[in-house]
Scaffold this active site. Structure first.
Site, short mmCIF file in Angstrom:
data_model
loop_
_atom_site.label_atom_id
_atom_site.label_comp_id
_atom_site.label_asym_id
_atom_site.label_seq_id
_atom_site.Cartn_x
_atom_site.Cartn_y
_atom_site.Cartn_z
CE LYS A 1 9.02 13.30 -53.95
NZ LYS A 1 9.27 14.22 -52.77
N GLY A 2 4.21 8.66 -55.96
CA GLY A 2 3.16 7.74 -55.23
C GLY A 2 3.30 6.23 -55.48
CG ASP B 1 -9.07 12.47 -56.54
OD1 ASP B 1 -10.27 12.35 -56.68
OD2 ASP B 1 -8.54 12.96 -55.83
CE LYS C 1 -10.01 8.88 -52.91
NZ LYS C 1 -9.48 10.04 -52.23
CD GLU D 1 -0.56 8.17 -61.32
OE1 GLU D 1 0.11 7.86 -60.13
OE2 GLU D 1 -0.41 9.45 -61.89
CG ASP D 2 -0.10 6.66 -56.34
OD1 ASP D 2 -0.40 7.20 -57.36
OD2 ASP D 2 0.10 7.31 -55.25
NE ARG E 1 5.77 10.22 -50.78
CZ ARG E 1 4.80 10.64 -51.78
NH1 ARG E 1 4.00 10.03 -52.52
NH2 ARG E 1 4.91 12.01 -52.18
CG PHE F 1 -6.52 12.27 -47.77
CD1 PHE F 1 -5.61 11.80 -47.11
CD2 PHE F 1 -6.67 13.11 -48.90
CE1 PHE F 1 -4.40 12.43 -47.43
CE2 PHE F 1 -5.45 13.60 -49.23
CZ PHE F 1 -4.34 13.24 -48.82
CG ASP G 1 2.24 12.24 -50.42
OD1 ASP G 1 1.31 11.93 -51.10
OD2 ASP G 1 2.63 13.49 -50.10
C1 PRP Z 1 -1.65 11.77 -57.08
C2 PRP Z 1 -1.64 10.30 -57.86
C3 PRP Z 1 -1.57 11.01 -59.16
C4 PRP Z 1 -2.74 11.88 -59.27
C5 PRP Z 1 -3.91 11.41 -59.17
O1 PRP Z 1 -0.21 12.27 -57.27
O2 PRP Z 1 -0.41 9.77 -58.00
O3 PRP Z 1 -0.68 11.09 -59.98
O4 PRP Z 1 -2.51 12.64 -57.76
O5 PRP Z 1 -4.92 12.40 -59.40
P1 PRP Z 1 -5.89 13.07 -60.38
O6 PRP Z 1 -6.59 11.65 -61.12
O7 PRP Z 1 -6.97 13.94 -59.79
O8 PRP Z 1 -4.89 13.65 -61.55
P2 PRP Z 1 0.39 13.46 -56.19
O9 PRP Z 1 0.02 14.75 -57.09
O10 PRP Z 1 -0.42 13.30 -55.03
O11 PRP Z 1 1.85 13.16 -56.44
P3 PRP Z 1 2.76 11.93 -55.63
O12 PRP Z 1 2.43 10.78 -56.31
O13 PRP Z 1 4.27 12.55 -55.95
O14 PRP Z 1 2.36 11.97 -54.09
#
Ligand code: PRP
Length: 184
Positions: free
Chosen positions: A46-47, A107, A135, A103-104, A169, A156, A163
Site C-alpha cells: 500500500k505504501g 530497506d 536506506k 516503491e515508497d 500514511r 523509522f 505507515d
Molecule cells: C515496505 C515497502 C517495500 C518493502 C521494502 O512495504 O513498501 O515494499 O517494505 O522493504 P525491503 O527492501 O526490506 O524488502 P511493507 O511491507 O511495509 O508494506 P506496505 O507498503 O503495505 O506498508
C-alpha cells in the site's frame, strides 16, 4: 497540530522537498520512456499509493497504472525476510509492457529484487525500478534501483504513504516516528 503529528519526532522531508523530488523523477521518466509504446507504472500497495499518484500527475508522457501487493513485514518494524505475493498483476499483455515498479522505500532490497525478477520471468518487455526513499545502509541483498528520490538514514519513517501499524500514511510529509510509539 493534528493527533498524529504529535507522534512525529522530526520532519525528515517536507512537502516542498517532496514536490521537488517527485518533479525531478517524473522528468527523468519522461525523458527515458518518451519512445515507449506501453509504459505501466506498477504501484506496490500500500505504501506507494501517494508517490505513484504524484508521479502520474507529473508525467507528461502516456502511462497506465497497475497494482501488486506483497507482504514482507508484520505489523512491527522488523522485516520477516520473506516476500509473499498477496495480489498479482492481472494482465495478459505483459510482453508489450515496459514495467516501472514504484516503491515508497527500499530497506533490505528483497522486495524490489524479487519483484523485478518475477516480472522478467513472467515475460514483461522491460522492467525497471523506482523508489522514493532508499536506506542503502540496510541492504541484505545486492540491489540498485534505477530511479531514487532520496537516500535516508536508518530511521523509522512514516507519512506520504508509509505507515506504522497502518497509521500515519496520510501525513503530507515524511517524518521520523518517536520511538516511544513503537517501543510501547
Ligand atoms: C515496505 C515497502 C517495500 C518493502 C521494502 O512495504 O513498501 O515494499 O517494505 O522493504 P525491503 O527492501 O526490506 O524488502 P511493507 O511491507 O511495509 O508494506 P506496505 O507498503 O503495505 O506498508
Amino acid at each position: 497540530m493534528s493527533h498524529i503529528d504529535k507522534d512525529i519526532q522530526t520532519i525528515l522531508v517536507n512537502e516542498t522537498e517532496l514536490d521537488r523530488v517527485t518533479f525531478r523523477i517524473a522528468s527523468e521518466i519522461d525523458r527515458d520512456y518518451k519512445d515507449s509504446e506501453h509504459l505501466v507504472l506498477l504501484c506496490i500497495l500500500k505504501g506507494s499509493i501517494v508517490f505513484t499518484s504524484e508521479l502520474m500527475r507529473k508525467l507528461t508522457i502516456p502511462s497506465e497504472v497497475d497494482f501488486m501487493k506483497v507482504s514482507s513485514y508484520g505489523t512491527g518494524t522488523i522485516s520477516s525476510g520473506h516476500v509473499n505475493i498477496v495480489l498479482d498483476i492481472l494482465r495478459d499483455d505483459l510482453e508489450k509492457c515496459d514495467i516501472l515498479i514504484i516503491e515508497d522505500i527500499i530497506d533490505s532490497g528483497r522486495t524490489l529484487s524479487y519483484l523485478a525478477d518475477y516480472l522478467r520471468f513472467k515475460g514483461a518487455k522491460s522492467v525497471k525500478t523506482c523508489t522514493l526513499l532508499d536506506k542503502p545502509s540496510r541492504r541484505t541483498v545486492e540491489f540498485e534501483p534505477d530511479y531514487v528520490g532520496l537516500e535516508i538514514p536508518d530511521e523509522f519513517v512514516v507519512g506520504y504513504g508509509l505507515d506504522y501499524a497502518e497509521r500515519y500514511r496520510q501525513l503530507p510529509y515524511i517524518g521520523i516516528l518517536k520511538p516511544s510509539v513503537y517501543e510501547k
